[in-house]
Design a protein around this motif. Structure first.
Motif, PDB file in Angstrom:
ATOM      1  N   PRO A  14       2.471 -24.413  71.403  1.00 11.11           N
ATOM      2  CA  PRO A  14       3.341 -23.785  72.404  1.00 11.11           C
ATOM      3  C   PRO A  14       2.637 -22.546  72.964  1.00 11.11           C
ATOM      4  N   HIS A  15       2.901 -22.237  74.236  1.00 10.32           N
ATOM      5  CA  HIS A  15       2.218 -21.101  74.862  1.00 10.32           C
ATOM      6  C   HIS A  15       3.186 -20.341  75.776  1.00 10.32           C
ATOM      7  N   ILE A 152       2.236 -20.602  86.519  1.00  8.08           N
ATOM      8  CA  ILE A 152       1.328 -20.219  85.438  1.00  8.08           C
ATOM      9  C   ILE A 152       0.505 -21.449  85.102  1.00  8.08           C
ATOM     10  N   ASN A 153      -0.780 -21.369  85.271  1.00  4.70           N
ATOM     11  CA  ASN A 153      -1.622 -22.535  85.025  1.00  4.70           C
ATOM     12  C   ASN A 153      -2.219 -22.465  83.615  1.00  4.70           C
ATOM     13  N   ILE A 154      -1.345 -22.618  82.621  1.00  2.00           N
ATOM     14  CA  ILE A 154      -1.752 -22.641  81.212  1.00  2.00           C
ATOM     15  C   ILE A 154      -1.343 -24.000  80.666  1.00  2.00           C
ATOM     16  N   LEU A 158      -5.940 -26.693  77.385  1.00  2.00           N
ATOM     17  CA  LEU A 158      -6.815 -25.549  77.655  1.00  2.00           C
ATOM     18  C   LEU A 158      -6.936 -24.676  76.409  1.00  2.00           C
ATOM     19  N   ILE A 159      -5.811 -24.424  75.767  1.00  3.54           N
ATOM     20  CA  ILE A 159      -5.813 -23.579  74.570  1.00  3.54           C
ATOM     21  C   ILE A 159      -6.603 -24.239  73.446  1.00  3.54           C
ATOM     22  N   ILE A 172      -2.296 -15.603  75.948  1.00  2.00           N
ATOM     23  CA  ILE A 172      -1.986 -16.949  76.429  1.00  2.00           C
ATOM     24  C   ILE A 172      -0.913 -17.574  75.539  1.00  2.00           C
ATOM     25  N   VAL A 173      -0.936 -17.201  74.263  1.00  2.00           N
ATOM     26  CA  VAL A 173       0.092 -17.614  73.307  1.00  2.00           C
ATOM     27  C   VAL A 173       0.695 -16.343  72.703  1.00  2.00           C
TER      28      VAL A 173
END
Length: 189
Positions: A14-15, A152-154, A158-159, A172-173
């Motif tokens: 989760p972010h 939000i481009n997350i 990616l993470i 980011i998280v």
């Protein structure tokens, strides 16, 4: 009747994008709660299997802690096989007669709606709320409510990629999620 937003996903991990979407939809649509619903096997994409379900749930608990209107619904993790929204929402509607459900989806899923399992029947039992995402169409033949949410481009992928490469995911998280990932050595190289 309580108004409940359902935010499904792998949450692997989760972010802040998930949390911003949930908070914005909760407030702009005047919902009572947002239920985060981690899925078992998403029918539209391959599950990453980066970590086990227990860690995904623990990360989600850490991510939403402190928000009185955020809850976790584990119905899809308890069932085996693909997580079809129609089957899940049918069960939730039968179990929670005092609640009205709103299914929150990103623009990537808006484009994919015509391919969803029993989509017409699903629209009979739940209202969809679409969230805009960069570089996706927001057009649909289905009646969707739209929530304005900061773009939000997350993404979880990616993470995972950043962590695999030893890069930072600070900001980011949530810090609690980052600490758990580090402590358990999840997603690392």
């Amino acid at each position: 009747m309580k108004k409940i937003g359902i935010l499904g996903g792998t949450f692997d991990p989760p972010h802040l994008g998930h949390l911003i979407i949930a908070n914005e939809v909760l407030n702009t649509m005047s919902l009572d709660e947002i239920w985060f619903m981690p899925n078992q096997e998403p029918p539209h994409k391959k599950k990453s299997n980066a970590i086990d379900d227990e860690d995904r749930v623990n990360l989600l608990k850490l991510a939403i802690q402190g928000h009185p209107n955020f809850k976790i619904e584990l119905i899809e993790l308890k069932r085996k096989g693909p997580s079809y929204s129609y089957e899940t929402m049918k069960i939730l509607k039968e179990t929670h007669l005092d609640k009205q459900f709103y299914f929150i989806i990103g623009a990537d899923m808006i484009e994919y709606l015509p391919k969803w399992y029993n989509i017409d029947e699903l629209f009979d039992i739940v209202q969809f709320i679409g969230v805009r995402r960069p570089s996706y169409s927001h057009q649909s033949p289905y009646p969707i409510l739209y929530a304005e949410v900061p773009e939000i481009n997350i993404s979880s992928s990616l993470i995972r990629s950043r962590l695999k490469e030893g890069k930072t995911v600070r900001y980011i998280v949530p810090d609690s999620v980052r600490s758990y990932i580090k402590e358990k050595n999840l997603y690392g190289p």
